[in-house]
Enzyme design. Structure first.
Site, mmCIF file in Angstrom:
data_model
loop_
_atom_site.group_PDB
_atom_site.id
_atom_site.type_symbol
_atom_site.label_atom_id
_atom_site.label_comp_id
_atom_site.label_asym_id
_atom_site.label_seq_id
_atom_site.Cartn_x
_atom_site.Cartn_y
_atom_site.Cartn_z
ATOM 1 N N HIS A 154 0.806 -1.230 0.000
ATOM 2 C CA HIS A 154 0.000 0.000 0.000
ATOM 3 C C HIS A 154 0.841 1.283 0.000
ATOM 4 C CE1 HIS A 154 -3.425 2.549 1.713
ATOM 5 N NE2 HIS A 154 -3.971 1.954 0.679
ATOM 6 N N LYS A 156 3.017 4.438 -1.215
ATOM 7 C CA LYS A 156 2.950 5.325 -2.394
ATOM 8 C C LYS A 156 4.118 6.280 -2.252
ATOM 9 C CE LYS A 156 -1.521 5.268 -0.446
ATOM 10 N NZ LYS A 156 -1.888 4.059 -1.106
ATOM 11 N N ASP A 161 17.083 9.996 -6.931
ATOM 12 C CA ASP A 161 18.548 10.110 -6.813
ATOM 13 C C ASP A 161 19.055 9.860 -5.397
ATOM 14 O OD1 ASP A 161 19.026 10.525 -9.483
ATOM 15 O OD2 ASP A 161 18.890 12.703 -9.347
#
Lengths: 219, 219
Positions: A154, A156, A161
């Site tokens: 779940h 996100k 870099d």
């Protein structure tokens, strides 16, 4: 009692002391400036829903068209997010529950074509839903791994870099971007970024395809 | 040419200069310390799933039982989150898509009973699902507001005492806590907290019940 030579000595000593102090002052002043610059957390918070805007100029920098799509060409939370992603030079780790936004998928594809090392961790249930961009990105040559568990992957978040973390409530879908109340926090904090990279690498190893057991042996 | 009085003047002047410099050095040194203390971002990252642990000792501080529930009494990401919430002294803003975790609901209830000013913004669809704790908290006297839109109120953040932001992917449900891959970022950063408070107040005003239009007039 107050011989001239004493004043001379005192004067010279005080002068040296003052000059020494001045060096210290200058050093401390530089330290403060450097400290301020180093410690300032480059944080940005984006809120959604974002009104639909044209992002072609970001995705086709070589062909800066006066786009005729009819959408406003203003800045939005989506364009801010895309600009942050497009600043990637070397590596991009993506750990995304749901990824169906065509604009964000094109952003990632553009980075892949520029030579950025993109790795994507997806949720096995949501990577296969209609509109998911995960298959397209995999076909384009981007490394994708996914769970095979009942719980959701779940997260996100994205790591740019190895120095910037992008995290929040936003799933990378057009519904979330244009309709929901959502937030994204973009943060340049070494300790926080390190924690998210560790989590990413741990999941990346756990979801190694050589460990898949789609047909587990019967007991 | 080099009169004693010149040395005397030079000596005194240099001494004063040195003393002045010393004050500046001390001030700068304090500025550096203060700056370091003020700017250090108190960040903590929590990852889930968290193994089930007993959190009774946190929720019943007046009755520190040797709890006989059989669950491990170790620290977990959930207990760390509860500890952060329980540190609230004055105000707690909650903006939560889904809130069904009994342990987190009891934490919020405890704060409400301690006199903390709790405000909760919920999503209208998910506040009514089975297991939701929003109704219970509202009945207990906590102010709750919700949307009446088709898009989701998908935020999952909390602001502790207007100084700490708790945000991430985690919905406040037992499924998310115990089963999913999730993250929570706890950050003490004035600018970031200010942005989230502004978002909260904006939604709080927008969801004012006096603006509800459950039966919009026909055109």
């Amino acid at each position: 009692m107050w011989a001239p030579v004493s004043w001379k000595a005192l004067g010279l000593a005080s002068l040296l002391l003052a000059l020494g102090m001045e060096s210290v002052v200058l050093l401390l002043a530089f330290a403060i400036r450097g400290r301020g610059r180093r410690r300032r957390p480059a944080a940005e918070v984006l809120f959604f829903p974002a009104p639909p805007t044209c992002t072609e100029a970001l995705l086709r920098p070589s062909r800066p068209l006066p786009c005729a799509c009819g959408l406003p060409h203003a800045e939005s939370s989506l364009s801010r997010l895309m600009l942050r992603l497009l600043s990637t030079r070397e590596s991009l780790e993506l750990c995304l529950f749901s990824f169906s936004s065509p604009q964000l998928a094109r952003t990632v594809l553009l980075l892949h074509r520029r030579g950025v090392r993109v790795r994507l961790i997806a949720d096995s249930d949501y990577m296969a839903v209609k509109g998911s961009q995960v298959g397209m990105l995999r076909k384009a040559g981007i490394a994708v791994r996914h769970d095979q568990h009942s719980g959701y992957m779940h997260h996100k978040f994205a790591v740019v870099d190895k120095t910037i973390i992008i995290t929040g409530s936003l799933n990378w879908t057009t519904q979330a971007i244009q309709t929901n109340r959502e937030n994204i926090l973009i943060l340049e904090d070494a300790a926080v970024v390190k924690a998210f990279i560790k989590e990413f690498e741990s999941i990346w190893q756990e979801y190694d395809p050589t460990n898949y057991e789609f047909f587990p042996a019967k007991k």
